[in-house]
Design a protein around this motif. Sequence first.
Motif, PDB file in Angstrom:
ATOM      1  N   VAL B  49       3.337  73.904  80.420  1.00  0.00           N
ATOM      2  CA  VAL B  49       2.610  75.101  80.866  1.00  0.00           C
ATOM      3  C   VAL B  49       3.010  75.465  82.294  1.00  0.00           C
ATOM      4  O   VAL B  49       3.331  76.621  82.583  1.00  0.00           O
ATOM      5  N   VAL B  50       3.021  74.447  83.167  1.00  0.00           N
ATOM      6  CA  VAL B  50       3.366  74.712  84.568  1.00  0.00           C
ATOM      7  C   VAL B  50       4.804  75.222  84.686  1.00  0.00           C
ATOM      8  O   VAL B  50       5.097  76.141  85.452  1.00  0.00           O
ATOM      9  N   ALA B  51       5.720  74.634  83.888  1.00  0.00           N
ATOM     10  CA  ALA B  51       7.120  75.064  83.927  1.00  0.00           C
ATOM     11  C   ALA B  51       7.241  76.541  83.556  1.00  0.00           C
ATOM     12  O   ALA B  51       7.949  77.303  84.217  1.00  0.00           O
ATOM     13  N   ALA B  52       6.525  76.956  82.505  1.00  0.00           N
ATOM     14  CA  ALA B  52       6.581  78.357  82.087  1.00  0.00           C
ATOM     15  C   ALA B  52       5.968  79.264  83.146  1.00  0.00           C
ATOM     16  O   ALA B  52       6.548  80.300  83.505  1.00  0.00           O
ATOM     17  N   LEU B  54       5.585  78.700  86.357  1.00  0.00           N
ATOM     18  CA  LEU B  54       6.398  78.741  87.575  1.00  0.00           C
ATOM     19  C   LEU B  54       7.682  79.542  87.380  1.00  0.00           C
ATOM     20  O   LEU B  54       8.232  80.083  88.328  1.00  0.00           O
ATOM     21  N   ALA B  55       8.158  79.601  86.121  1.00  0.00           N
ATOM     22  CA  ALA B  55       9.364  80.384  85.858  1.00  0.00           C
ATOM     23  C   ALA B  55       9.071  81.874  85.996  1.00  0.00           C
ATOM     24  O   ALA B  55       9.883  82.643  86.493  1.00  0.00           O
ATOM     25  N   VAL B  56       7.867  82.267  85.561  1.00  0.00           N
ATOM     26  CA  VAL B  56       7.489  83.682  85.610  1.00  0.00           C
ATOM     27  C   VAL B  56       7.173  84.104  87.048  1.00  0.00           C
ATOM     28  O   VAL B  56       7.604  85.157  87.503  1.00  0.00           O
ATOM     29  N   LEU B  57       6.403  83.261  87.741  1.00  0.00           N
ATOM     30  CA  LEU B  57       6.038  83.588  89.113  1.00  0.00           C
ATOM     31  C   LEU B  57       7.220  83.290  90.024  1.00  0.00           C
ATOM     32  O   LEU B  57       7.758  82.196  89.999  1.00  0.00           O
ATOM     33  N   ASP B  58       7.612  84.260  90.818  1.00  0.00           N
ATOM     34  CA  ASP B  58       8.672  83.951  91.765  1.00  0.00           C
ATOM     35  C   ASP B  58       8.065  83.388  93.046  1.00  0.00           C
ATOM     36  O   ASP B  58       6.855  83.412  93.245  1.00  0.00           O
ATOM     37  N   THR B  59       8.927  82.863  93.892  1.00  0.00           N
ATOM     38  CA  THR B  59       8.475  82.218  95.118  1.00  0.00           C
ATOM     39  C   THR B  59       7.599  83.152  95.950  1.00  0.00           C
ATOM     40  O   THR B  59       6.609  82.732  96.538  1.00  0.00           O
ATOM     41  N   ALA B  98       5.907  70.713  92.414  1.00  0.00           N
ATOM     42  CA  ALA B  98       6.670  71.882  91.990  1.00  0.00           C
ATOM     43  C   ALA B  98       6.159  73.138  92.689  1.00  0.00           C
ATOM     44  O   ALA B  98       6.936  74.002  93.101  1.00  0.00           O
TER      45      ALA B  98
END
Lengths: 181, 160
Positions: B49-52, B54-59, B98
């Motif tokens: 869940v966190v990986a998905a 974090l992939a959507v949210l940019d820095t 992360a």
Amino acid sequence: MNKKASFLKRYALVFVAALAFALFLLVFPAWRGKALDSVVFQAKTMFLVIPPIFILLGLLDVWVPREKMIRYMGQGAGVKGPILAFLLGSFAAGPLYGAFPFAAVLMKKGASFTNILIFIGAWSTTKIPMLLFEMAALGKRFALSRLVIDIVGIVIIAWAIKLSLPKKEVERLYAQAEQID
Amino acid sequence: MDTIILYVIAFGALLVSLFVDKQKTLTALKKALKALEGILPQFLTVLLVVAAVLAVLDTATISRVLGNSSGLAGILVASLIGAITLIPGFVAFPAAAALLAGGAGATQIAAFVSSLMMVGIVTLSMEIQYFGKRAALLRNALAWLFSILAAFFVGWVVSL
């Protein structure tokens, strides 16, 4: 319970998440690289650091003389009481809600209320194996400064609760603990 | 480097224990394996869940909501999330790392970690059973306030 069935039940959410994740990768190829990088990053943090920590946890569980420590947690144990309560909580394993039944056992064995509150505080936040992991994952400064401030917080919170709780309520809790087996 | 030291300590302790009592050491290893397997399902779920997310949210987004410049609002958001979620620290730390790498501030992450550990909204009813309403509510309220204070301290030390 059937071993296979319980395995499926425990991992059901993992399968759902994996399926959703696979779909996510398929539908949004633009985010594929970032998502996979994050999986590798988190898994590395976890599996590189965690095996020795869990070995230490297991050893602590087997070697720490809990019975002996509890004996010195009663009234009039001086500074030894809070220190032992703190260590007992810090060397424990498991989530905070695992500490509540344990606290009832401490009440039954005559540990003082302040010491039990310190024990709960330590269990919640200053666990040694967890600290090692936190240092590896989030950095030494982060973990150690949190440890120092949390020790202060545990003592303050324990005292504040102890002071604001009427004696009768504490007696009621101890009487109630006697009823729990 | 720290990880190597950790391995040295663990295997040193294991050897000493093995030397003193073989049976106890085996029990310890079994307990270790069981504990590890115990958190595995939750870890894998949170990981994905966190990986998905974090992939959507940019820095830029992460640092707007939880970055150093998000200030008190970011700290409050982080500590509220920590108070209502119920995941073990072992599961939360890789995700927190992360987030830190993705632009979150140390103060905000400290607020999350502290309230995650000290405050338990989901387990409050269980706590009341053992400690009574007054003590349980007081402990959680104080712990939540304290987690915010602690966050400022940790953020300050990390920034030194």
